[in-house]
Design a protein around this motif. Structure first.
Motif, short mmCIF file in Angstrom:
data_model
loop_
_atom_site.label_atom_id
_atom_site.label_comp_id
_atom_site.label_asym_id
_atom_site.label_seq_id
_atom_site.Cartn_x
_atom_site.Cartn_y
_atom_site.Cartn_z
N ALA A 59 37.89 50.92 5.33
CA ALA A 59 37.04 51.71 4.42
C ALA A 59 35.65 51.89 5.02
O ALA A 59 35.05 52.97 4.91
CB ALA A 59 36.94 51.02 3.06
N SER A 60 35.13 50.85 5.66
CA SER A 60 33.78 50.94 6.26
C SER A 60 33.77 51.92 7.43
O SER A 60 32.78 52.62 7.65
CB SER A 60 33.31 49.56 6.71
OG SER A 60 34.04 49.11 7.84
N LYS A 61 34.88 51.98 8.15
CA LYS A 61 34.96 52.94 9.26
C LYS A 61 34.99 54.38 8.73
O LYS A 61 34.30 55.26 9.27
CB LYS A 61 36.20 52.65 10.11
CG LYS A 61 36.08 51.39 10.97
CD LYS A 61 37.36 51.13 11.77
CE LYS A 61 37.20 49.90 12.66
NZ LYS A 61 38.44 49.59 13.41
N LYS A 62 35.77 54.60 7.68
CA LYS A 62 35.84 55.94 7.10
C LYS A 62 34.50 56.36 6.51
O LYS A 62 34.15 57.55 6.50
CB LYS A 62 36.92 55.98 6.01
CG LYS A 62 38.35 55.93 6.55
CD LYS A 62 39.36 56.01 5.43
CE LYS A 62 40.79 56.01 5.97
NZ LYS A 62 41.79 56.06 4.88
N ALA A 63 33.73 55.37 6.01
CA ALA A 63 32.43 55.66 5.41
C ALA A 63 31.31 55.70 6.44
O ALA A 63 30.13 55.82 6.08
CB ALA A 63 32.10 54.62 4.34
N ARG A 64 31.68 55.59 7.70
CA ARG A 64 30.72 55.67 8.81
C ARG A 64 29.63 54.59 8.72
O ARG A 64 28.48 54.82 9.07
CB ARG A 64 30.05 57.06 8.87
CG ARG A 64 31.00 58.24 8.94
CD ARG A 64 31.89 58.21 10.17
NE ARG A 64 32.65 59.44 10.33
CZ ARG A 64 33.88 59.63 9.86
NH1 ARG A 64 34.49 58.66 9.20
NH2 ARG A 64 34.52 60.77 10.08
N CYS A 111 33.88 53.24 -2.80
CA CYS A 111 34.69 54.25 -3.48
C CYS A 111 35.95 54.57 -2.68
O CYS A 111 37.02 54.79 -3.27
CB CYS A 111 33.87 55.51 -3.72
SG CYS A 111 32.54 55.29 -4.91
N ILE A 112 35.82 54.62 -1.36
CA ILE A 112 37.00 54.88 -0.52
C ILE A 112 38.02 53.77 -0.72
O ILE A 112 39.22 54.01 -0.83
CB ILE A 112 36.58 55.01 0.96
CG1 ILE A 112 35.79 56.31 1.18
CG2 ILE A 112 37.80 54.94 1.88
CD1 ILE A 112 35.20 56.46 2.57
N ALA A 152 31.17 60.79 5.71
CA ALA A 152 31.75 59.76 4.83
C ALA A 152 32.27 60.39 3.55
O ALA A 152 33.36 60.04 3.07
CB ALA A 152 30.70 58.70 4.52
N ILE A 153 31.51 61.34 3.01
CA ILE A 153 31.93 62.02 1.78
C ILE A 153 33.20 62.83 2.03
O ILE A 153 34.10 62.87 1.19
CB ILE A 153 30.80 62.90 1.23
CG1 ILE A 153 29.65 62.02 0.69
CG2 ILE A 153 31.31 63.82 0.13
CD1 ILE A 153 28.40 62.78 0.33
N SER A 154 33.28 63.44 3.19
CA SER A 154 34.47 64.23 3.53
C SER A 154 35.71 63.35 3.52
O SER A 154 36.79 63.77 3.07
CB SER A 154 34.29 64.88 4.90
OG SER A 154 33.22 65.81 4.87
N GLU A 155 35.57 62.12 4.00
CA GLU A 155 36.68 61.15 3.96
C GLU A 155 37.00 60.76 2.52
O GLU A 155 38.15 60.62 2.13
CB GLU A 155 36.34 59.91 4.78
CG GLU A 155 36.31 60.11 6.28
CD GLU A 155 37.71 60.21 6.88
OE1 GLU A 155 38.71 59.95 6.14
OE2 GLU A 155 37.83 60.57 8.05
N LEU A 156 35.95 60.59 1.73
CA LEU A 156 36.09 60.10 0.34
C LEU A 156 36.85 61.09 -0.53
O LEU A 156 37.69 60.70 -1.34
CB LEU A 156 34.70 59.83 -0.26
CG LEU A 156 34.63 59.53 -1.76
CD1 LEU A 156 35.35 58.22 -2.08
CD2 LEU A 156 33.17 59.45 -2.21
N VAL A 157 36.57 62.39 -0.36
CA VAL A 157 37.05 63.38 -1.33
C VAL A 157 38.38 64.02 -0.95
O VAL A 157 38.85 64.93 -1.64
CB VAL A 157 35.99 64.49 -1.56
CG1 VAL A 157 34.70 63.88 -2.07
CG2 VAL A 157 35.74 65.29 -0.28
N LYS A 158 38.99 63.53 0.13
CA LYS A 158 40.28 64.10 0.52
C LYS A 158 41.31 63.91 -0.60
O LYS A 158 41.53 62.80 -1.07
CB LYS A 158 40.79 63.43 1.80
CG LYS A 158 40.08 63.91 3.06
CD LYS A 158 40.62 63.18 4.29
CE LYS A 158 39.92 63.68 5.56
NZ LYS A 158 40.39 62.94 6.77
N GLU A 159 41.92 65.02 -1.03
CA GLU A 159 42.95 65.00 -2.08
C GLU A 159 42.44 64.34 -3.36
O GLU A 159 43.16 63.60 -4.03
CB GLU A 159 44.22 64.31 -1.57
CG GLU A 159 44.84 65.03 -0.38
CD GLU A 159 46.11 64.35 0.09
OE1 GLU A 159 46.46 63.29 -0.47
OE2 GLU A 159 46.73 64.87 1.03
#
Length: 571
Positions: free
Chosen positions: A446-451, A487-488, A515-522
């Motif tokens: 999750a931390s990687k996806k959130a940069r 949130c992710i 990070a937001i782009s990762e969060l809001v997928k689908e």
């Protein structure tokens, strides 16, 4: 005092038996404390009757030693049972209070109640568990000691016992008036403590502004006035209490003198004999000492009573109704993810939202735009059920949110606030709040996806680094990315986003957007937009003005309307 004991037993739950057993040991301690006097009286009787032998002194010495050891043991057990019970009761009570607070509407926390909550947790509960719980056991011992000694006086002579009863009755009447005054003053003092706590919190939270405008120390008027008011209230409390204490001490002294005088008179008339006079002289001036100590400590009980009132005041605050049994997990996907139907809402008497209606389809982006104070954040907060609406309904997947349990509703929603709060804990635990049972691997992913993985690993202790309260040791952008990692990790289907890049520097903005782009997928996304350029691709844009939706549609449609949105774009 007995009313207070009843209140304590009422909140003690599973620990009630410990307190009752402590009272029993207090009773035994009261009896044991007076046994040496009885033994000494027996020795005096045998001495005056010339029937005493040397072994009697040995037996009496051994008996008194045994009694002292037994008394110490009984006191230890009573104190341990009572004090430990206090800590256990209020450990549970703090958890109960925490569960209660999370079910209160957000309006409670924005109405100046933070000082009260802090004061109850750090002052009232601490006072009861550390001081007053053991005091109750001691006071039971004082009452029983007075009772035992009074019975002994009646055994000596009923007239002497009657005088003792009269003295006790007079002292009780005066002490009752003293306690009423003490209760009134205790309530005032506890409220002053609340105001002081509120002022200190406000000072600490605003320290950067205070320093920048040079209003420290004497110039910080509100704080210095709070300190002065708290001091004056405490001194006033003691000044009002002192005359009552002096009067009681005089009554005890005069009462003991009258009892001794009466005993001497009865002896002179040969109504009682010498051993009784000698026995009475052993404890007559100590006769009212337990009562004196009891009323001396009674002020603690009045403060304790006021503290319990304040705890109950918070616990009696009305919670958001949480009786919903409807489920939204794996529900019908054909229904809108979110639907507002003719929603009206007021802060107190002032209605701030008027007839709000819109739909959010699954996996779409809806944006709220408009001037500050128009009602954008309120709409988002109502979806999370931070407050309950006045009329209309809010549906999630076709179910009214009031009919969904708060736990399940909040499991379906993640919120990225513009103002991020991190707890004074490790970075790992701050991220894992999103999913308490998460594995280390899940938190890292999750931390990687959130940069935020790279800057975390650059910290001295990596994920085990302790962040300051509120995240004070991290930059705004770093805190924001950690909140997105939360949130992710939570992976809720609905995301409320108070535009996270509105107040961060350019370097952090690109990381946060990724990070937001990762969060809001689908995901279904509700965005409170501060920069209009960031929501051009939104599926639906709601233009909110003065608590109403004045326009809605996609960017192109709203521009073509040449209405309020078009005007905002031009500005």
């Amino acid at each position: 005092m007995f009313k207070l004991i009843t209140r304590i037993l009422k909140i003690s739950g599973n620990y009630k038996s410990r307190i009752l057993i402590a009272f029993l040991f207090s009773f035994l301690e009261a009896i044991l404390s007076k046994m040496p006097i009885l033994l000494t009286f027996t020795i005096l009787v045998r001495f005056t009757n010339k029937t005493i032998i040397a072994k009697d002194f040995l037996y009496a010495g051994v008996a008194i030693s045994f009694i002292i050891l037994a008394q110490a043991l009984v006191h230890f057990i009573s104190d341990k049972l009572q004090s430990a019970a206090g800590f256990m009761i209020f450990a549970d009570k703090r958890i109960e209070l925490g569960n209660h607070l999370r079910k209160l509407p957000m309006g409670y926390f924005t109405s100046g109640n933070l000082g009260k909550i802090n004061s109850v947790l750090s002052s009232d509960m601490t006072f009861i568990e550390e001081v007053s719980m053991s005091t109750i056991a001691n006071m039971m011992s004082y009452i029983l000691s007075t009772f035992v000694l009074t019975i002994f006086l009646f055994i000596l002579d009923f007239r002497i016992g009657f005088v003792a009863i009269c003295v006790i009755a007079i002292s009780m009447l005066i002490a009752n008036s003293m306690n009423k005054m003490s209760m009134r003053e205790s309530i005032i003092r506890q409220k002053e403590n609340e105001k002081l706590t509120d002022s200190v919190l406000s000072f600490a939270e605003g320290i950067s502004v205070i320093k920048s405008y040079n209003i420290l120390g004497e110039n910080s008027k509100v704080l210095t006035e709070s300190f002065a008011s708290s001091k004056d209230t405490s001194i006033s409390f003691e000044k009002k209490l002192t005359p009552w204490t002096v009067i009681l001490n005089i009554i005890y002294g005069v009462g003991a003198t009258i009892i001794l005088g009466l005993a001497l008179y009865l002896y002179s008339k040969k109504m009682i004999n010498l051993p009784y006079i000698l026995g009475l002289s052993l404890f007559v001036f100590d006769l009212f000492s337990p009562l004196k100590t009891f009323y001396g400590e009674a002020t603690r009980l009045t403060v304790m009573n006021a503290a319990l009132d304040r705890i109950e005041e918070i616990m009696n605050e009305r919670e958001l109704e949480d009786i919903g049994e409807k489920h939204i997990i794996n529900s019908d996907s054909s229904k809108p993810e979110v639907c507002f139907n003719h929603v009206n809402f007021s802060y107190g008497e002032k209605e701030v939202l008027h007839d709000i209606s819109f739909e959010m389809k699954r996996n779409t982006m809806t944006a709220l735009v408009g001037e500050s104070g128009g009602g954008k954040s309120t709409i988002a907060n109502l979806l999370a059920r931070f407050w309950d609406i006045n009329s209309g309904e809010i549906l999630v997947r076709g179910e009214n949110i009031k009919k969904i349990s708060l736990n399940e509703l909040m499991s379906a929603i993640s919120i990225v606030f513009q103002r991020v709060y991190l707890f004074q804990d490790t970075i790992f635990n701050n991220i894992a709040i999103g999913k308490p049972n998460a594995t280390k691997e899940e938190v890292i992913e999750a931390s990687k996806k959130a940069r935020c993985y790279n800057f975390i690993m650059d910290l001295p202790d990596g994920f085990n680094t302790i962040v300051g309260e509120g995240g004070a040791t991290l930059s705004g952008g770093e805190k924001q990315r950690i909140s997105i990692a939360r949130c992710i990790l939570k992976d809720a289907p609905i995301i409320i986003l108070d535009e996270a890049t509105a107040s961060v520097d350019t370097d952090n903005e690109s990381y946060i957007q990724e990070a937001i782009s990762e969060l809001v997928k689908e995901k279904t996304l509700l965005v409170i937009a501060h920069r209009l350029g960031t929501i051009k691709e939104a599926d639906n844009i709601l233009v909110v003005k003065d608590g109403r939706i004045v326009e809605q549609g996609n960017h192109q449609k709203l521009v073509e309307l040449e209405g309020y949105y078009h005007k905002m774009i031009k500005l």
